[in-house]
Design a protein around this motif. Structure first.
Motif, PDB file in Angstrom:
ATOM      1  N   ALA A 572      12.354   7.327   1.215  1.00 35.22           N
ATOM      2  CA  ALA A 572      11.207   6.514   0.795  1.00 35.22           C
ATOM      3  C   ALA A 572      10.473   7.164  -0.354  1.00 35.22           C
ATOM      4  O   ALA A 572      10.063   6.497  -1.316  1.00 35.22           O
ATOM      5  N   LEU A 573      10.327   8.529  -0.334  1.00 32.16           N
ATOM      6  CA  LEU A 573       9.653   9.200  -1.416  1.00 32.16           C
ATOM      7  C   LEU A 573      10.462   9.067  -2.699  1.00 32.16           C
ATOM      8  O   LEU A 573       9.913   8.858  -3.794  1.00 32.16           O
ATOM      9  N   GLY A 574      11.759   9.235  -2.584  1.00 32.29           N
ATOM     10  CA  GLY A 574      12.582   9.110  -3.786  1.00 32.29           C
ATOM     11  C   GLY A 574      12.526   7.731  -4.395  1.00 32.29           C
ATOM     12  O   GLY A 574      12.440   7.569  -5.615  1.00 32.29           O
ATOM     13  N   MET A 575      12.537   6.736  -3.579  1.00 35.39           N
ATOM     14  CA  MET A 575      12.479   5.379  -4.094  1.00 35.39           C
ATOM     15  C   MET A 575      11.134   5.109  -4.746  1.00 35.39           C
ATOM     16  O   MET A 575      11.050   4.473  -5.802  1.00 35.39           O
ATOM     17  N   ALA A 576      10.109   5.694  -4.196  1.00 36.63           N
ATOM     18  CA  ALA A 576       8.778   5.485  -4.773  1.00 36.63           C
ATOM     19  C   ALA A 576       8.668   6.169  -6.119  1.00 36.63           C
ATOM     20  O   ALA A 576       8.083   5.642  -7.071  1.00 36.63           O
ATOM     21  N   ALA A 577       9.255   7.385  -6.220  1.00 39.62           N
ATOM     22  CA  ALA A 577       9.203   8.101  -7.495  1.00 39.62           C
ATOM     23  C   ALA A 577       9.970   7.328  -8.560  1.00 39.62           C
ATOM     24  O   ALA A 577       9.550   7.209  -9.722  1.00 39.62           O
ATOM     25  N   GLY A 578      11.124   6.789  -8.165  1.00 38.04           N
ATOM     26  CA  GLY A 578      11.886   6.009  -9.145  1.00 38.04           C
ATOM     27  C   GLY A 578      11.146   4.786  -9.604  1.00 38.04           C
ATOM     28  O   GLY A 578      11.168   4.440 -10.797  1.00 38.04           O
ATOM     29  N   MET A 579      10.486   4.147  -8.724  1.00 37.94           N
ATOM     30  CA  MET A 579       9.736   2.942  -9.100  1.00 37.94           C
ATOM     31  C   MET A 579       8.586   3.295 -10.016  1.00 37.94           C
ATOM     32  O   MET A 579       8.273   2.571 -10.977  1.00 37.94           O
ATOM     33  N   GLY A 580       7.966   4.514  -9.792  1.00 40.45           N
ATOM     34  CA  GLY A 580       6.868   4.898 -10.669  1.00 40.45           C
ATOM     35  C   GLY A 580       7.374   5.225 -12.057  1.00 40.45           C
ATOM     36  O   GLY A 580       6.725   4.877 -13.061  1.00 40.45           O
TER      37      GLY A 580
END
Length: 586
Positions: A572-580
């Motif tokens: 979830a953290l990785g996906m959030a970083a990518g989206m940012g």
């Protein structure tokens, strides 16, 4: 009411020659009240007898009663004594002519009826219902049989001439001394005989032949439509109607004069007439009558109903010598006309006028001008008490005038029903001066009354404005109370509505949850009861297909609890970083 006089009791039974024959057999002569005849043998005795006044009057409740009944004589005897005079009976005119013809033959005179026999082929025609008239040397001959009568030379017409035809029902036939009279129910015939005596026939007929002189038919009168209406000169009411029949008399070779020989009267109901013969008076009730007696005259016609009139008086002097003229309202009813005429008055108004003038003169002579000037109208409406300064006149009018007038009117056969003074007019210089002073005082009173009235109107206007303001304030308070109550009521209604909606929604959620739980429980029970491995595997596959259909093919499902929960957090953290990062680059 009957009044008698001892000195004339002896003359009470004397017959006054008033004739009202009522024949009900073959004919009817003078079918009414007829005053006829004048016997010279009784004339001297009549004039020498003392006067008699009969006060017996018909009661208003029985107007058909006639005072002439005790003095009625029958004229049948006089008619029968006339020579060659035949009344027409039920057998008709032809039978009367035959009877007259028989009398002429028995007396040695020529026949009246012709002996000629009718034929059916030529000559003068006589139809049924007609008479033929023949002049036979100056004597009349009558053809009574219908048919044709041939002339000369087929029949003997020596010294004869045919003079025409007449109807059997003709009212009057006069021919060479022969007289035929036939009157209907509403007619009256006035006839003069050869001796110039007058007689009247009603609803009957006769045939006569005059040997010397002639029978002259003076008039045929319609008794219900007489020519002259008699009106009361004061009240202008119709008292009845009259008709005078005249006869021409030849005085000399050059002069002729007409004389009244009969007077017809038609008196309506509730009216009467007074007849006079010398000093004797007689009351004649309603109906149709005729007067032929030259000694009897018509004194007057009177009504027995109520009458009223406004009567001005002559000038009357007050105690301080101020002349005043009054206008009097009188209402009366004449009940005994004989009393009125006995006192010499022709109308009730004349009697009341003189007596009223006399009584009011006595009353006003004891009053001052000041006592009368304050009273505009004098009548029953302002006779309540004696506190009014002008009540002296009212008291006198109430206690003296009305009582004395009523008592005096009874002596004249009059009932006085009302008396009032409706106006007065003061005259003379004193009256003019006092009238000016009175007018000035009245004007001051009127002005003061007007000021009081204006002040009262202003006070009433202010009171009205105050009342209007008070009412408006009350209306505004009432409106504010109504609006506040409306707001409170609306808030209470809204709160109640919200509470009801929340309760309804909570109940609906609870019921939905219970329904879902029950559905899951039922489904779980159903799944738990599946024992086949293949069926279990197929159900899991179906669930996977449903999740992919619901979340898409790229969705990754990670565990959220248990040992693999950290891995899910890292993803979830990785996906959030990518989206940012993608957002910054964009």
């Amino acid at each position: 009411m009957t009044q008698t006089f001892p000195e004339i009791d002896a003359a009470y039974k004397r017959t006054w020659w008033i004739l009202m024959p009522q024949l009900t057999t073959m004919s009817n002569y003078a079918d009414g009240s007829t005053v006829v005849g004048d016997d010279s043998r009784d004339q001297h005795e009549f004039l020498k007898s003392k006067p008699k006044v009969n006060y017996d009057l018909p009661s208003p409740a029985s107007p058909k009663k006639r005072m002439g009944q005790p003095f009625i004589n029958n004229i049948d005897t006089e008619l029968e004594e006339r020579p060659f005079f035949v009344r027409i009976g039920k057998d008709g005119l032809i039978a009367a002519l035959q009877k007259l013809d028989k009398q002429l033959v028995e007396s040695g005179r020529p026949k009246l009826l012709s002996k000629k026999v009718p034929t059916d082929w030529i000559g003068s025609e006589i139809t049924p219902g007609e008479l033929g008239l023949i002049n036979h040397g100056g004597s009349p001959k009558i053809l009574t049989r219908p048919g044709r009568y041939p002339g000369f030379p087929l029949r003997n017409w020596w010294a004869r001439s045919f003079e025409g035809k007449k109807g059997l029902s003709d009212t009057v036939i006069e021919f060479l001394g022969l007289t035929v009279v036939q009157v209907s129910q509403n007619q009256a015939a006035v006839i003069s005989d050869p001796q110039n005596s007058i007689f009247v026939i009603k609803n009957a007929g006769f045939v006569c032949f005059a040997i010397e002189g002639t029978y002259d038919v003076l008039s045929i009168v319609d008794q219900t439509h007489l020519s002259q209406n008699v009106k009361d000169k004061i009240t202008h009411s119709i008292l009845g109607s009259t008709h005078e029949v005249t006869m021409k008399s030849k005085l000399n070779a050059k002069e002729e004069k007409e004389y009244v020989v009969a007077t017809f009267l038609n008196i309506p109901a509730n009216n009467c007439a007074i007849l006079q013969r010398g000093d004797d008076l007689e009351l004649l009730g309603a109906g149709q009558s005729v007067i032929t007696n030259p000694s009897v005259t018509l004194r007057g016609l009177y009504t027995l109903g109520e009458n009223q009139i406004e009567m001005p008086t002559k000038d009357i002097f007050t105690r301080d010598q101020v002349p005043v003229s009054l206008t009097i309202y009188l209402k009366w009813q004449l009940t005994e006309p004989l009393k009125l005429t006995t006192h010499g008055y022709n109308t009730p108004y004349d009697a009341l006028r003189d007596k009223t003038q006399s009584i009011l003169t006595q009353i006003v002579a004891h009053l001052d001008y000041s006592a009368m000037v304050k009273q505009r109208s004098i009548g029953p409406d302002n006779m309540e008490d004696g506190t009014d300064p002008s009540s002296a006149f009212l008291d006198a009018l109430r206690t003296r005038a009305m009582d004395e007038m009523h008592e005096a009117a009874l002596d004249y056969g009059i009932i006085l029903k009302d008396l009032a003074v409706i106006d007065r007019q003061f005259k003379g210089e004193i009256a003019s001066t006092m009238d000016k002073l009175t007018t000035r005082a009245l004007q001051a009173q009127v002005e003061a009354a007007n000021v009081d009235r204006e002040n009262s109107n202003k006070v009433k206007q202010e009171e009205g404005a105050l009342s209007v303001a008070r009412i408006k304030a009350q209306a505004r308070n009432t409106q504010a109370d109504s609006e506040a109550y409306s707001v409170v009521a609306a808030a209470k209604a809204q709160a109640q509505r919200t509470r009801i909606e929340a309760e309804a929604q909570a109940e609906a959620t609870r019921l939905a949850a219970e329904a879902d739980a029950e559905a899951i429980r039922i489904k779980a029970n159903a799944d738990a009861q599946v024992s086949d491995q293949f069926a279990r595997e197929m159900e899991l596959r179906r669930m996977e297909v449903a999740k992919v259909r619901a979340y898409g093919s790229k969705t990754v499902f990670v565990p959220s609890d248990g040992p693999a929960a950290q891995m899910g957090s890292a993803m979830a953290l990785g996906m959030a970083a990518g989206m940012g990062a993608d957002a910054r680059r964009a």
